[in-house]
Scaffold this motif. Structure first.
Motif, PDB file in Angstrom:
ATOM      1  N   TRP A 119       4.795 120.952  64.097  1.00 25.61           N
ATOM      2  CA  TRP A 119       4.820 122.349  64.533  1.00 25.61           C
ATOM      3  C   TRP A 119       3.386 122.886  64.462  1.00 25.61           C
ATOM      4  N   ARG A 120       2.929 123.502  65.556  1.00 28.99           N
ATOM      5  CA  ARG A 120       1.655 124.230  65.509  1.00 28.99           C
ATOM      6  C   ARG A 120       1.975 125.712  65.732  1.00 28.99           C
ATOM      7  N   ARG A 121       0.952 126.543  65.926  1.00 31.35           N
ATOM      8  CA  ARG A 121       1.206 127.984  65.990  1.00 31.35           C
ATOM      9  C   ARG A 121       2.056 128.351  67.215  1.00 31.35           C
ATOM     10  N   GLU A 154      16.579 137.844  69.151  1.00 33.76           N
ATOM     11  CA  GLU A 154      15.347 138.050  68.382  1.00 33.76           C
ATOM     12  C   GLU A 154      14.080 137.873  69.233  1.00 33.76           C
ATOM     13  N   ILE A 155      14.182 137.172  70.349  1.00 42.03           N
ATOM     14  CA  ILE A 155      13.011 136.974  71.223  1.00 42.03           C
ATOM     15  C   ILE A 155      13.396 137.404  72.640  1.00 42.03           C
ATOM     16  N   PRO A 156      13.251 138.700  72.952  1.00 35.91           N
ATOM     17  CA  PRO A 156      13.677 139.172  74.273  1.00 35.91           C
ATOM     18  C   PRO A 156      12.922 138.464  75.393  1.00 35.91           C
ATOM     19  N   HIS A 157      13.621 138.191  76.488  1.00 32.44           N
ATOM     20  CA  HIS A 157      13.044 137.565  77.679  1.00 32.44           C
ATOM     21  C   HIS A 157      12.550 136.147  77.414  1.00 32.44           C
ATOM     22  N   PRO A 187       8.004 131.882  65.730  1.00 29.25           N
ATOM     23  CA  PRO A 187       8.346 132.586  64.486  1.00 29.25           C
ATOM     24  C   PRO A 187       8.723 131.590  63.381  1.00 29.25           C
ATOM     25  N   ASP A 188       8.352 131.938  62.147  1.00 29.28           N
ATOM     26  CA  ASP A 188       8.698 131.081  61.011  1.00 29.28           C
ATOM     27  C   ASP A 188      10.212 130.848  60.931  1.00 29.28           C
TER      28      ASP A 188
END
Lengths: 137, 137, 137, 137
Positions: free
Chosen positions: C87-89, C52-55, C129-130
């Protein structure tokens, strides 16, 4: 034939290099941990609390010979299979085979000497007691 | 005869173990640094920015054979003397001699393969270009 | 309240320094392994294979704050208790408590940023990501 | 104001992780080396041979607080600038600033206690002698 101990290893992110594979001195580090594990798993205490051999600091290396057959990366679980090929008077030959799912990744043969370091004296090797050899065989 | 590069090493407190001497995998770590230094001291850039070999990740180890003759401790300055014993098509044999004040402490012979790792592809070895061998010899 | 993961650590001879106690950067190394373990134990793959998160290269550190309360030595088994304080952004605060038999030896608070490194581009942080936050909470 | 010592560091391939940047515990390792260098560069011997404080094992850490501002990679030369912010009776606060070409990459503040470990006794902290503080200031 020697007893074989099996020491689990989990490969961590920080064990790997910019090529994304295990930085090779970590294999030596794991073999050293497996050497301790071989003796511990036979019921011996850590070297620093082995009452029968005061000031024992373990088994420094005289020689290593290691072949790297396949790389490993983080998130993988490995096993180090450790045995003793040969006992001599002050020295023994230990063999470590690092496997992943039954596949041999790396094999190392080490020559180790049993050593003590009394306070204020230099490190020196001593004869390997019969009871020690028998207890771990 | 091969060019010999000399890479200085300072032994740090954290390189040493409870016996007060260098924990042996650190000798392998210094030999790896000295392998890079051998190429850098001939004028080559770090492997990650070697334009002539895209995606080069350096020279992973196939085999090491190391003898430990004398211990070292922290506060000492060592030298790693590095040369190439033999060049083959995809592989070369590198020798490292670690000395303290002219006394040999440790000697290692390494078999290394020149490798690339393009994004999304596995690591693979490549033929050693003539210009690379000639430039560092 | 955050989920707490528990990551076992065995202290090895080579993790200890000439004072016979763990050389402190190894506590940071174990906290990093425990950070990975926190996500893995929630069912996530290693960062390098997170589709879901390439690289994705994981969570580099922006800041650490660690207190060392009691020493540890080789032959001991420790536990790293890991949770997320906040958790922050693009950033999260992870807390690691290293215990031996229920006694706190060391506590570290880390600020980490989720990062990717596409081939040929510099490292950059991305929004968390949420689904990632929810899956590990 | 404190004396500032400057300790050079060369970043090696094996210091870097799969993201191609320095694995952060190595910054702590270099700060520890720089702490020793701070005292050595004032003319003191290594802790193990400091005659005035028998059985001295150096300055174990009580606390570290480190901020990582910019990454570094292999082939780069860094400098660790080390000073003492504050001396207390048994404890001192040491600051390390790691720079590359004048740019601050990483800054760490450490709380350290001067300790001895006589044979067969546990590690214990001692008062920092005036002569030691004066000699390195």
């Amino acid at each position: 034939m020697s007893r074989v101990s099996i020491c689990p290893v989990e490969v961590h992110f920080g064990d790997c290099d910019p090529a994304g594979i295990v930085f090779f001195p970590n294999f030596s580090r794991w073999m050293d941990a497996a050497s301790h594990h071989f003796f511990r798993s036979a019921g011996l205490p850590p070297w620093h609390s082995l009452a029968e051999i005061p000031h024992c600091i373990g088994n420094p290396l005289l020689e290593i010979h290691t072949r790297f057959l396949m790389p490993a990366t983080y998130g993988e679980r490995l096993e180090v299979h450790t045995s003793v090929d040969e006992w001599r008077r002050k020295v023994f030959i230990q063999r470590h085979r690092i496997l992943r799912g039954g596949v041999l990744l790396c094999e190392g043969v080490e020559t180790r000497a049993l050593c003590v370091k009394p306070p204020g004296e230099p490190l020196k090797s001593i004869a390997i007691p019969d009871w020690l050899r028998e207890r771990v065989s």
